[in-house]
Design a protein around this motif. Structure first.
Motif, PDB file in Angstrom:
ATOM      1  N   PRO A  76       0.838  -1.207   0.000  1.00  0.00           N
ATOM      2  CA  PRO A  76       0.000   0.000   0.000  1.00  0.00           C
ATOM      3  C   PRO A  76       0.873   1.257   0.000  1.00  0.00           C
ATOM      4  N   LYS A  77       0.704   2.096  -1.022  1.00  0.00           N
ATOM      5  CA  LYS A  77       1.612   3.228  -1.228  1.00  0.00           C
ATOM      6  C   LYS A  77       1.479   4.311  -0.167  1.00  0.00           C
ATOM      7  N   GLY A  78       0.309   4.448   0.423  1.00  0.00           N
ATOM      8  CA  GLY A  78       0.060   5.536   1.364  1.00  0.00           C
ATOM      9  C   GLY A  78       0.646   5.300   2.750  1.00  0.00           C
ATOM     10  N   LEU A  79       1.060   4.069   3.044  1.00  0.00           N
ATOM     11  CA  LEU A  79       1.572   3.770   4.386  1.00  0.00           C
ATOM     12  C   LEU A  79       3.074   4.009   4.461  1.00  0.00           C
ATOM     13  N   LYS A  80       3.530   4.353   5.681  1.00  0.00           N
ATOM     14  CA  LYS A  80       4.975   4.487   5.876  1.00  0.00           C
ATOM     15  C   LYS A  80       5.583   3.108   6.087  1.00  0.00           C
ATOM     16  N   VAL A  81       6.872   2.996   5.761  1.00  0.00           N
ATOM     17  CA  VAL A  81       7.565   1.711   5.879  1.00  0.00           C
ATOM     18  C   VAL A  81       7.409   1.154   7.291  1.00  0.00           C
ATOM     19  N   ARG A  82       7.549   2.022   8.305  1.00  0.00           N
ATOM     20  CA  ARG A  82       7.462   1.564   9.696  1.00  0.00           C
ATOM     21  C   ARG A  82       6.053   1.098  10.067  1.00  0.00           C
ATOM     22  N   ASP A  83       5.050   1.495   9.281  1.00  0.00           N
ATOM     23  CA  ASP A  83       3.682   1.028   9.534  1.00  0.00           C
ATOM     24  C   ASP A  83       3.347  -0.238   8.751  1.00  0.00           C
ATOM     25  N   VAL A  84       4.075  -0.455   7.660  1.00  0.00           N
ATOM     26  CA  VAL A  84       3.822  -1.648   6.834  1.00  0.00           C
ATOM     27  C   VAL A  84       4.405  -2.898   7.496  1.00  0.00           C
ATOM     28  N   ILE A  85       5.605  -2.775   8.035  1.00  0.00           N
ATOM     29  CA  ILE A  85       6.300  -3.949   8.600  1.00  0.00           C
ATOM     30  C   ILE A  85       5.461  -4.645   9.687  1.00  0.00           C
ATOM     31  N   PRO A  86       4.852  -3.886  10.626  1.00  0.00           N
ATOM     32  CA  PRO A  86       4.032  -4.565  11.650  1.00  0.00           C
ATOM     33  C   PRO A  86       2.773  -5.243  11.100  1.00  0.00           C
ATOM     34  N   LEU A  87       2.379  -4.901   9.868  1.00  0.00           N
ATOM     35  CA  LEU A  87       1.226  -5.587   9.268  1.00  0.00           C
ATOM     36  C   LEU A  87       1.605  -7.013   8.861  1.00  0.00           C
ATOM     37  N   TYR A  88       2.891  -7.243   8.660  1.00  0.00           N
ATOM     38  CA  TYR A  88       3.361  -8.563   8.226  1.00  0.00           C
ATOM     39  C   TYR A  88       3.967  -9.382   9.365  1.00  0.00           C
ATOM     40  N   TYR A  89       4.585  -8.695  10.315  1.00  0.00           N
ATOM     41  CA  TYR A  89       5.330  -9.425  11.347  1.00  0.00           C
ATOM     42  C   TYR A  89       5.062  -8.875  12.741  1.00  0.00           C
ATOM     43  N   LYS A  90       5.269  -9.774  13.723  1.00  0.00           N
ATOM     44  CA  LYS A  90       5.163  -9.366  15.119  1.00  0.00           C
ATOM     45  C   LYS A  90       6.501  -9.637  15.801  1.00  0.00           C
ATOM     46  N   GLY A  91       6.716  -8.981  16.951  1.00  0.00           N
ATOM     47  CA  GLY A  91       7.837  -9.270  17.859  1.00  0.00           C
ATOM     48  C   GLY A  91       9.203  -9.309  17.208  1.00  0.00           C
ATOM     49  N   ASP A  92       9.924 -10.410  17.473  1.00  0.00           N
ATOM     50  CA  ASP A  92      11.319 -10.535  17.026  1.00  0.00           C
ATOM     51  C   ASP A  92      11.444 -10.477  15.502  1.00  0.00           C
ATOM     52  N   LEU A  93      10.468 -11.076  14.834  1.00  0.00           N
ATOM     53  CA  LEU A  93      10.513 -11.079  13.363  1.00  0.00           C
ATOM     54  C   LEU A  93      10.419  -9.660  12.805  1.00  0.00           C
ATOM     55  N   GLN A  94       9.621  -8.835  13.504  1.00  0.00           N
ATOM     56  CA  GLN A  94       9.491  -7.429  13.112  1.00  0.00           C
ATOM     57  C   GLN A  94      10.860  -6.735  13.240  1.00  0.00           C
ATOM     58  N   ASP A  95      11.536  -7.022  14.340  1.00  0.00           N
ATOM     59  CA  ASP A  95      12.871  -6.431  14.569  1.00  0.00           C
ATOM     60  C   ASP A  95      13.840  -6.862  13.470  1.00  0.00           C
ATOM     61  N   LYS A  96      13.697  -8.133  13.054  1.00  0.00           N
ATOM     62  CA  LYS A  96      14.590  -8.675  12.015  1.00  0.00           C
ATOM     63  C   LYS A  96      14.503  -7.810  10.745  1.00  0.00           C
ATOM     64  N   ILE A  97      13.291  -7.365  10.421  1.00  0.00           N
ATOM     65  CA  ILE A  97      13.128  -6.530   9.223  1.00  0.00           C
ATOM     66  C   ILE A  97      13.639  -5.117   9.499  1.00  0.00           C
ATOM     67  N   PHE A  98      13.251  -4.563  10.661  1.00  0.00           N
ATOM     68  CA  PHE A  98      13.660  -3.191  10.985  1.00  0.00           C
ATOM     69  C   PHE A  98      15.186  -3.044  11.035  1.00  0.00           C
ATOM     70  N   TYR A  99      15.859  -4.105  11.531  1.00  0.00           N
ATOM     71  CA  TYR A  99      17.323  -4.026  11.659  1.00  0.00           C
ATOM     72  C   TYR A  99      18.072  -4.577  10.439  1.00  0.00           C
ATOM     73  N   ALA A 100      17.338  -4.971   9.417  1.00  0.00           N
ATOM     74  CA  ALA A 100      18.008  -5.431   8.186  1.00  0.00           C
ATOM     75  C   ALA A 100      18.756  -4.253   7.564  1.00  0.00           C
TER      76      ALA A 100
END
Lengths: 90, 224
Positions: free
Chosen positions: B88-112
């Motif tokens: 979805p183009k209107g969302l910020k990257v930091r808002d998209v990641i939590p739509l796909y992942y929770k917890g540690d997995l979310q961190d894995k993407i944020f810290y990539a």
């Protein structure tokens, strides 16, 4: 628990559904909740298919098929519409 | 160890048979490169396997048991990076990641690598390379045993290409990967099996010279 990703789809569909149902409600306010689950929802799904078709892949990767998404939106809209129907019939 | 086996896959558009009873197999650890000229049916093939286009005929087995194509999405057997952007183009990257992942997995993407600097940016404002990389991270880190990528290297700057190659090489330890792209050098550098779609059939190839011999690359490329 309904995942966060679904609410994004739900809001986008109803962004189109709401004005369509509001138009229907011109002929009588009691038609708004009915349209919200039927005609307006259909318009929302059609608009999503027209403008955001590619975004379905966002949901496919999470395990949601188009049918499942549509059924989930229908159920959520029904939950909103039923109290409205009761309220408007009082 | 998971295995995906596809046989008797055929697809016809109007009177043109795009895919003619083809077969392929991919297991955990495999990076299967699929090549072919524009319109030969590469993307169609991936969409058929994902279940978003219907084949005329297909047999599919997951770990030796038949699986209906319509069950691929609900059973989360294959994750898929389509050719066109799907976030979805209107969302910020930091808002998209939590739509796909929770917890540690979310961190894995944020810290990539490279993600923190784009976290506050809207998806629609990312460069093509950044977007492709983000989409790949989101899709690739899902727990699905197989991953299909349609042109992951297209329009991507060299720096991100390197990151994508590293990421896919890491992923191949736990997944089976099917990748198709015209950037054949990038694909050949990470793949261990390669196929060329030609006249609706699959031809096994092992190197760049065979791609040229079969008419996918200009013959001069083999000399250089």
């Amino acid at each position: 628990m309904i995942p966060k990703a679904f609410w994004n789809y739900f809001l986008t569909i109803n962004l189109f559904n709401f004005p369509a149902s509001a138009l229907v409600a011109i002929s009588g306010l009691q038609w708004f909740p009915i349209s919200f689950c039927t005609f307006g929802l259909g318009m929302g799904l059609l608009a999503y298919h027209t403008f955001y078709k590619q975004q379905y892949y966002f949901y496919y990767n999470l395990g949601y098929t188009r049918t499942r998404l549509a059924v989930m939106v229908f159920i959520c809209n029904l939950v909103i519409a039923i109290p409205l129907i009761i309220l408007l019939s009082l | 160890m998971n295995t995906l086996k596809v046989t008797e896959l055929s697809k016809t558009f109007a009177s043109k048979r795009v895919l003619d009873y083809i077969a392929l197999e991919c297991s955990t650890g495999d990076v299967l490169g699929i090549f072919g000229s524009n319109g030969c049916g590469k993307s169609t093939l991936l969409k058929i396997l994902f279940g978003t286009i219907k084949a005329d005929t297909i047999r599919m087995e997951f770990n030796g048991k038949p699986i209906a194509v319509k069950d691929v999405i609900p059973q989360q057997t294959i994750s898929y990076l389509p050719q066109d952007p799907f976030l979805p183009k209107g969302l910020k990257v930091r808002d998209v990641i939590p739509l796909y992942y929770k917890g540690d997995l979310q961190d894995k993407i944020f810290y990539a690598p490279g993600i923190s600097k784009m976290a506050a940016t809207q998806v629609g404002k990312l460069s093509m390379g950044e977007l492709r990389y983000l989409e790949l991270l989101l899709v690739g880190n899902l727990s699905h045993p197989f991953l299909m990528l349609d042109e992951p290297f297209s329009m991507v700057e060299p720096l991100y290409k390197e990151k994508i190659r590293e990421f896919l090489t890491q992923l191949s330890a736990t997944k089976g990967i099917i990748v198709t792209d015209h950037y054949y050098k990038d694909v050949l550098s990470i793949s261990n099996k390669n196929l060329l779609v030609k006249n609706g059939r699959m031809v096994t190839i092992t190197n760049q010279n065979e791609l040229a011999a079969l008419g996918y690359l200009p013959a001069a490329k083999t000399v250089l």
